[in-house]
Every structure is written in C-alpha cells, then in structure tokens.
Design an enzyme around this catalytic site. Structure first.
Site, mmCIF file in Angstrom:
data_model
loop_
_atom_site.group_PDB
_atom_site.id
_atom_site.type_symbol
_atom_site.label_atom_id
_atom_site.label_comp_id
_atom_site.label_asym_id
_atom_site.label_seq_id
_atom_site.Cartn_x
_atom_site.Cartn_y
_atom_site.Cartn_z
ATOM 1 N N ASN A 70 -72.504 -70.263 -39.983
ATOM 2 C CA ASN A 70 -71.303 -69.881 -40.749
ATOM 3 C C ASN A 70 -70.955 -70.886 -41.838
ATOM 4 N N ASN A 71 -70.845 -70.392 -43.051
ATOM 5 C CA ASN A 71 -70.436 -71.231 -44.181
ATOM 6 C C ASN A 71 -68.928 -71.146 -44.368
ATOM 7 N N THR A 119 -79.478 -65.346 -41.999
ATOM 8 C CA THR A 119 -78.365 -65.793 -41.146
ATOM 9 C C THR A 119 -78.829 -66.098 -39.728
ATOM 10 N N ASP A 120 -78.057 -66.930 -39.033
ATOM 11 C CA ASP A 120 -78.346 -67.190 -37.619
ATOM 12 C C ASP A 120 -77.983 -65.995 -36.743
ATOM 13 N N GLU A 121 -77.237 -65.025 -37.308
ATOM 14 C CA GLU A 121 -76.815 -63.879 -36.487
ATOM 15 C C GLU A 121 -77.995 -63.022 -36.045
ATOM 16 N N LEU A 149 -63.002 -65.398 -41.703
ATOM 17 C CA LEU A 149 -61.994 -66.042 -40.859
ATOM 18 C C LEU A 149 -61.165 -67.115 -41.577
ATOM 19 N N LYS A 207 -79.982 -57.563 -41.479
ATOM 20 C CA LYS A 207 -80.546 -58.832 -41.958
ATOM 21 C C LYS A 207 -81.856 -59.124 -41.213
ATOM 22 N N TYR A 261 -74.678 -55.369 -39.245
ATOM 23 C CA TYR A 261 -74.992 -56.411 -40.239
ATOM 24 C C TYR A 261 -76.210 -57.226 -39.811
ATOM 25 N N ASP A 307 -60.582 -57.301 -29.373
ATOM 26 C CA ASP A 307 -61.809 -57.994 -29.774
ATOM 27 C C ASP A 307 -62.645 -57.150 -30.747
ATOM 28 N N THR A 350 -70.193 -55.893 -56.333
ATOM 29 C CA THR A 350 -69.485 -55.068 -55.348
ATOM 30 C C THR A 350 -68.094 -55.666 -55.176
ATOM 31 N N ALA A 363 -76.410 -59.335 -50.600
ATOM 32 C CA ALA A 363 -76.336 -58.611 -49.328
ATOM 33 C C ALA A 363 -74.919 -58.124 -49.127
ATOM 34 N N ASN A 369 -63.226 -70.329 -32.220
ATOM 35 C CA ASN A 369 -62.392 -69.784 -33.298
ATOM 36 C C ASN A 369 -60.967 -70.312 -33.214
HETATM 37 P P1 NAD Z 1 -70.899 -62.404 -50.283
HETATM 38 O O1 NAD Z 1 -70.520 -61.123 -49.621
HETATM 39 O O2 NAD Z 1 -69.836 -63.380 -50.641
HETATM 40 O O3 NAD Z 1 -71.696 -62.095 -51.638
HETATM 41 C C1 NAD Z 1 -72.684 -61.114 -51.714
HETATM 42 C C2 NAD Z 1 -72.992 -60.887 -53.189
HETATM 43 O O4 NAD Z 1 -74.049 -59.927 -53.255
HETATM 44 C C3 NAD Z 1 -71.806 -60.323 -53.981
HETATM 45 O O5 NAD Z 1 -71.669 -61.004 -55.209
HETATM 46 C C4 NAD Z 1 -72.199 -58.869 -54.222
HETATM 47 O O6 NAD Z 1 -71.662 -58.332 -55.420
HETATM 48 C C5 NAD Z 1 -73.709 -58.964 -54.247
HETATM 49 N N1 NAD Z 1 -74.367 -57.688 -53.898
HETATM 50 C C6 NAD Z 1 -74.110 -56.907 -52.824
HETATM 51 N N2 NAD Z 1 -74.890 -55.817 -52.858
HETATM 52 C C7 NAD Z 1 -75.673 -55.933 -53.955
HETATM 53 C C8 NAD Z 1 -76.702 -55.128 -54.515
HETATM 54 N N3 NAD Z 1 -77.061 -53.956 -53.962
HETATM 55 N N4 NAD Z 1 -77.316 -55.545 -55.637
HETATM 56 C C9 NAD Z 1 -76.948 -56.723 -56.235
HETATM 57 N N5 NAD Z 1 -75.965 -57.501 -55.756
HETATM 58 C C10 NAD Z 1 -75.350 -57.126 -54.625
HETATM 59 O O7 NAD Z 1 -71.999 -63.057 -49.342
HETATM 60 P P2 NAD Z 1 -72.251 -64.594 -48.998
HETATM 61 O O8 NAD Z 1 -71.353 -64.990 -47.897
HETATM 62 O O9 NAD Z 1 -72.290 -65.359 -50.240
HETATM 63 O O10 NAD Z 1 -73.728 -64.495 -48.392
HETATM 64 C C11 NAD Z 1 -74.867 -64.575 -49.239
HETATM 65 C C12 NAD Z 1 -76.126 -64.437 -48.410
HETATM 66 O O11 NAD Z 1 -76.161 -65.454 -47.421
HETATM 67 C C13 NAD Z 1 -76.208 -63.117 -47.646
HETATM 68 O O12 NAD Z 1 -77.537 -62.696 -47.670
HETATM 69 C C14 NAD Z 1 -75.773 -63.475 -46.232
HETATM 70 O O13 NAD Z 1 -76.399 -62.619 -45.299
HETATM 71 C C15 NAD Z 1 -76.290 -64.889 -46.121
HETATM 72 N N6 NAD Z 1 -75.555 -65.774 -45.214
HETATM 73 C C16 NAD Z 1 -74.186 -65.880 -45.295
HETATM 74 C C17 NAD Z 1 -73.524 -66.777 -44.459
HETATM 75 C C18 NAD Z 1 -72.024 -66.964 -44.530
HETATM 76 O O14 NAD Z 1 -71.460 -67.651 -43.669
HETATM 77 N N7 NAD Z 1 -71.326 -66.416 -45.497
HETATM 78 C C19 NAD Z 1 -74.240 -67.538 -43.532
HETATM 79 C C20 NAD Z 1 -75.636 -67.381 -43.478
HETATM 80 C C21 NAD Z 1 -76.283 -66.514 -44.332
HETATM 81 O O1 DAU Z 2 -73.313 -66.911 -38.677
HETATM 82 C C1 DAU Z 2 -73.484 -66.620 -40.037
HETATM 83 C C2 DAU Z 2 -72.618 -65.453 -40.427
HETATM 84 O O2 DAU Z 2 -71.278 -65.951 -40.486
HETATM 85 C C3 DAU Z 2 -72.999 -64.828 -41.749
HETATM 86 O O3 DAU Z 2 -74.278 -64.270 -41.636
HETATM 87 C C4 DAU Z 2 -72.006 -63.736 -42.156
HETATM 88 O O4 DAU Z 2 -72.329 -63.237 -43.438
HETATM 89 C C5 DAU Z 2 -70.625 -64.349 -42.187
HETATM 90 O O5 DAU Z 2 -69.665 -63.341 -42.451
HETATM 91 C C6 DAU Z 2 -70.295 -65.009 -40.839
HETATM 92 O O6 DAU Z 2 -70.169 -64.014 -39.795
HETATM 93 P P1 DAU Z 2 -69.010 -64.085 -38.699
HETATM 94 O O7 DAU Z 2 -68.806 -62.747 -38.127
HETATM 95 O O8 DAU Z 2 -69.249 -65.217 -37.761
HETATM 96 O O9 DAU Z 2 -67.782 -64.519 -39.672
HETATM 97 P P2 DAU Z 2 -66.255 -64.061 -39.727
HETATM 98 O O10 DAU Z 2 -65.579 -64.982 -40.681
HETATM 99 O O11 DAU Z 2 -66.097 -62.607 -39.930
HETATM 100 O O12 DAU Z 2 -65.731 -64.407 -38.260
HETATM 101 C C7 DAU Z 2 -65.866 -65.696 -37.698
HETATM 102 C C8 DAU Z 2 -65.367 -65.612 -36.257
HETATM 103 O O13 DAU Z 2 -63.953 -65.403 -36.275
HETATM 104 C C9 DAU Z 2 -65.955 -64.460 -35.480
HETATM 105 O O14 DAU Z 2 -66.164 -64.868 -34.138
HETATM 106 C C10 DAU Z 2 -64.885 -63.384 -35.550
HETATM 107 C C11 DAU Z 2 -63.607 -64.184 -35.610
HETATM 108 N N1 DAU Z 2 -62.479 -63.575 -36.364
HETATM 109 C C12 DAU Z 2 -62.733 -63.154 -37.639
HETATM 110 C C13 DAU Z 2 -61.725 -62.583 -38.395
HETATM 111 C C14 DAU Z 2 -62.000 -62.082 -39.802
HETATM 112 C C15 DAU Z 2 -61.214 -63.497 -35.817
HETATM 113 O O15 DAU Z 2 -60.989 -63.922 -34.666
HETATM 114 N N2 DAU Z 2 -60.229 -62.956 -36.573
HETATM 115 C C16 DAU Z 2 -60.425 -62.478 -37.833
HETATM 116 O O16 DAU Z 2 -59.468 -61.952 -38.442
#
Ligand code: NAD
Ligand code: DAU
Length: 364
Positions: A189-190, A134-136, A200, A164, A160, A301, A36, A83, A259
C-alpha cells in the site's frame, strides 16, 4: 537519454514517477492516460511545461492509437501503471477492471511485441516493459510469521486483485513465449501526496476536516504494509534500469500497521494541528471536536476483505540496493500537511468526482 512511456501517469503513483524522472534524470517522458475519474493532470502542474514531458490522452485498450504512439515516439521503455486501482469499486463494477487491467495490458503487450520485433539490435537490447503490480495478487496472509516473497503463490480474492493477477500472468507469458524483455514489480500500500480520496488515508484526513465520521471496515484489525509513494517511485526506476529481464521484485515498506492504528495516527496529527491553529479554515465543521478519534465509526466489513498483506522486500535490497527512506511517522505527517496545504487539488475532486460516500457494498 531515453524515451519512457508511462501509462497511468495522471494517477497517484504514475504522477510521482513522472515528477521523479523529470526532476532527477534526463529522460523524455510520455504520459499516456485516459483520464478516468482517478486521473488528474493537476498532479503534474509542477512539470507540465518541462521540455522533456509529453501528454497523450489515450485509452490503453485503443490498439490503433497506442500503435501510433509507439511509431511516433519510438520508446526505449514502457512503465505500465494504468489500471483501475480501487478494490471497493471493483466490487461495485468489475467490468472496468477486466477491461483496463486485463484487456488493456494485453493490448499494450501486443503492440510492444510488434514494435520490439522491428527494433535494431542496439535499441532492442535496451528495451524494457516494466509492469507495475500489487501485493494483493498474493491474497490473504493468515500466518503472522510469514511474508510475501517473489515465490509466494498467487491467490487473489477481489475482482481488482484477480484482474491484476491476470495482467501479471500475461506479462510473464509475453516474456517467456515471445521474448519480450519484461520485468514485474509487486508493491504494498502506497500513501502520500496526490492520492485520490477514495483510499483509506486521504479519505480519513478529509472526512475528519469536515467533521464527518471515519468509517472503519469490520474491526479495523486488518493489516497493510505502508510505503511512502516517493520511495515507490525511486524503487520503480531502480527496477526499470537495473532489474533483470524476466524477474519479479517485491517492493514494500517493512511497515505493517492495522487500519485502526493508521486512523488513530491521523487523528493524533490532526489533534496537534488543531491545537496549533492550523485548522481554522474548518472551524465550522470541527469547532466542537476535542479528539478526532471520536469520529471513528466501525461499519460493515468489505466483502472478501483480506486480513493481512506484508512484503518481504529483501530481494530488491540485496540485488538492486533499494530500501525505503521515509519512515511512517514522518511520511504520514508530511501527507497530512500536504492535504492541509493543497485544498485546491482535492476540493474540485470532492465537488465533482467523489464526495466520500461508501463504495463496495451496494452490489452484494
Ligand atoms: P490511480 O487509480 O491513482 O491511477 C490510475 C491511472 O490510470 C489514472 O490516471 C487513470 O486515468 C489511468 N487509467 C485508468 N484506466 C486507463 C486506461 N484504460 N487507459 C489509460 N489510462 C487509464 O492508481 P495508482 O494508485 O496510482 O496505481 C497505479 C498502479 O500501481 C496500478 O497498476 C496499481 O494496480 C498499482 N499499485 C498501486 C498501489 C497503491 O497503493 N495505490 C500499490 C501497488 C500497486
Ligand atoms: O496492497 C496494495 C493495494 O493497496 C493496491 O494494489 C491498491 O490499488 C490500493 O488501493 C490499496 O488497496 P487497499 O484495499 O489495501 O486500500 P484502501 O485504501 O482501499 O484500504 C486500505 C485498508 O483500509 C483496507 O483494509 C480497507 C480499509 N478501509 C478502507 C476504506 C476506504 C476502511 O477501513 N475504511 C475505508 O473507508
């Protein structure tokens, strides 16, 4: 030596898991990814020619093709990361989240169940379906004295996190009802290299380098618990190989930050980088900027914005011996340096896929 399916392996965390597995184990890895907007094979350049690596561009909702992959590769484990992952996009277009996160997980579970039922006893006893979540799903943690534990009730607030949560429940049900050997992990959050710039930390780094404003939602007082992505990859392998069937494991960094604290820390690192002459490539955009925090702008917000997430990661430490290795200060510095050194990775994304515009407000 086993064969491990990684779904979503071209994404941020999935690619870190694949790099970790191929650099540190002898397993064969099959990356199943639809590619994607968030999928990027350039994140796997360092291992693309590894003999134990295979890539299959397949949608996890495509039952027939997924069944063919199981039959062809005969996997010993599935690590399910594919996802739709961005909260703001889930507000704009929830349908993709329902489709991939719920229907896609259901499809994988059904194929895994059929496959598992036909395995011989030895292979059966080793098979695992590891669902990465996720913790969300736990929702907003209002009481500042509390942390999310594995017993915390689910209370998702965004499309989202609701999708999940639904997927977690399906995995749990397939474990209980059909005896599929599942294990679930929920992480905070990673951050780190190869993160798509809608999130972010990379968004703030790249906006700052281009002299653009740094949009902070609301007052910037929301709290997230940040974990370096390579620590998450190690934790996931620990859960896969040592986790108990049917158990849930919370994974977190013991590292709560508002943040605004995170963005201020990025600005400080960039101020130093500028003084050290590392930002000359961006001088057209930033020559008049003395302090990057002058770019901070408080904006409307996020709808339904959760105020605080915080993980209690004691169970994985006590039972599986995992804890984070990277501290936030060094992890963030490594991340900023990585974006400075890897223009070739993010430039095509900004030009072709996502230019940094605000997401998640048009549909309200
Ligand atoms: P990401 O958005 O960077 O990557 C998602 C990947 O999934 C992409 O490579 C995309 O092409 C693929 N994908 C999406 N839809 C698909 C489908 N229908 N079939 C096959 N592939 C598909 O996501 P991420 O940040 O690497 O997160 C990975 C997993 O970890 C997710 O399940 C997310 O919910 C979970 N997670 C993420 C975080 C975070 O902070 N990023 C934290 C906790 C859990
Ligand atoms: O907690 C785990 C989750 O962390 C994962 O499951 C999600 O896949 C991952 O996207 C992340 O979710 P968040 O919504 O916490 O991440 P994001 O980076 O979008 O935003 C982090 C915080 O920063 C959130 O409180 C929103 C805020 N934010 C985000 C953006 C993109 C801003 O203030 N400004 C911004 O432009």
């Amino acid at each position: 030596m086993h064969t491990i399916f990684i779904t979503g392996g071209a994404g941020f965390i999935g690619s870190a898991v694949i790099r970790y597995l191929l650099q540190n184990t002898h397993h064969t890895v099959v990356n199943i990814d639809k590619l994607t907007y968030a999928g990027n094979l350039a994140s796997l350049d360092s291992i693309q020619h590894h003999t134990n690596y295979h890539f299959e561009q397949v949608d996890i909702c495509d039952r027939e093709k997924i069944a063919q992959l199981f039959s062809h590769y005969q996997p010993d484990a599935v690590m399910h990361l594919a996802a739709e992952s961005h909260v703001d996009r889930s507000i704009d277009k929830p349908s993709d989240f329902i489709q991939t996160n719920i229907i896609g997980t259901y499809t994988l579970l059904e194929i895994s169940r059929e496959y598992y039922s036909q395995l011989l006893p030895e292979k059966k006893s080793q098979f695992r379906f590891h669902h990465i979540s996720t913790d969300e799903v736990f929702g907003d943690l209002e009481d500042s004295a509390k942390l999310f534990t594995e017993q915390t009730a689910y209370s998702p607030n965004s499309p989202y996190s609701a999708s999940k949560a639904a997927s977690d429940h399906l995995v749990q049900a397939w474990g209980e009802t059909y005896g599929l050997p599942v294990v679930i992990s929920n992480c905070s959050n990673n951050y780190g290299p190869f993160q798509f710039p809608e999130k972010l930390i990379p968004l703030m780094i790249l906006n700052a380098l281009h002299g653009k404003t740094l949009p902070i939602y609301g007052k910037g007082d929301q709290i997230r618990d940040w974990l370096f992505v390579e620590d998450h990859a190690k934790a996931l392998y620990r859960v896969l190989t040592q986790g108990k069937i049917g158990e849930h494991y919370n994974i977190g960094g013991w590292n709560e930050k508002t943040n605004i604290e995170v963005v201020q820390a990025i600005c400080q690192l960039l101020n130093i980088a500028k003084k050290e002459g590392k930002l000359t490539a961006y001088s057209d955009y930033i020559k008049d900027i003395e302090d990057f925090s002058s770019l901070i702008q408080f904006v409307t917000d996020r709808p339904g914005h959760d105020k605080r997430y915080a993980i209690d990661a004691s169970k994985i430490k006590i039972e599986l011996g995992w804890q984070p290795e990277e501290i936030f200060e060094t992890g963030l510095a490594k991340t900023v340096d990585w974006y400075l050194e890897n223009t070739h990775w993010w430039q095509p994304i900004l030009e072709q896929r996502y230019a940094g515009q605000r997401l998640g407000v048009d549909n309200i």
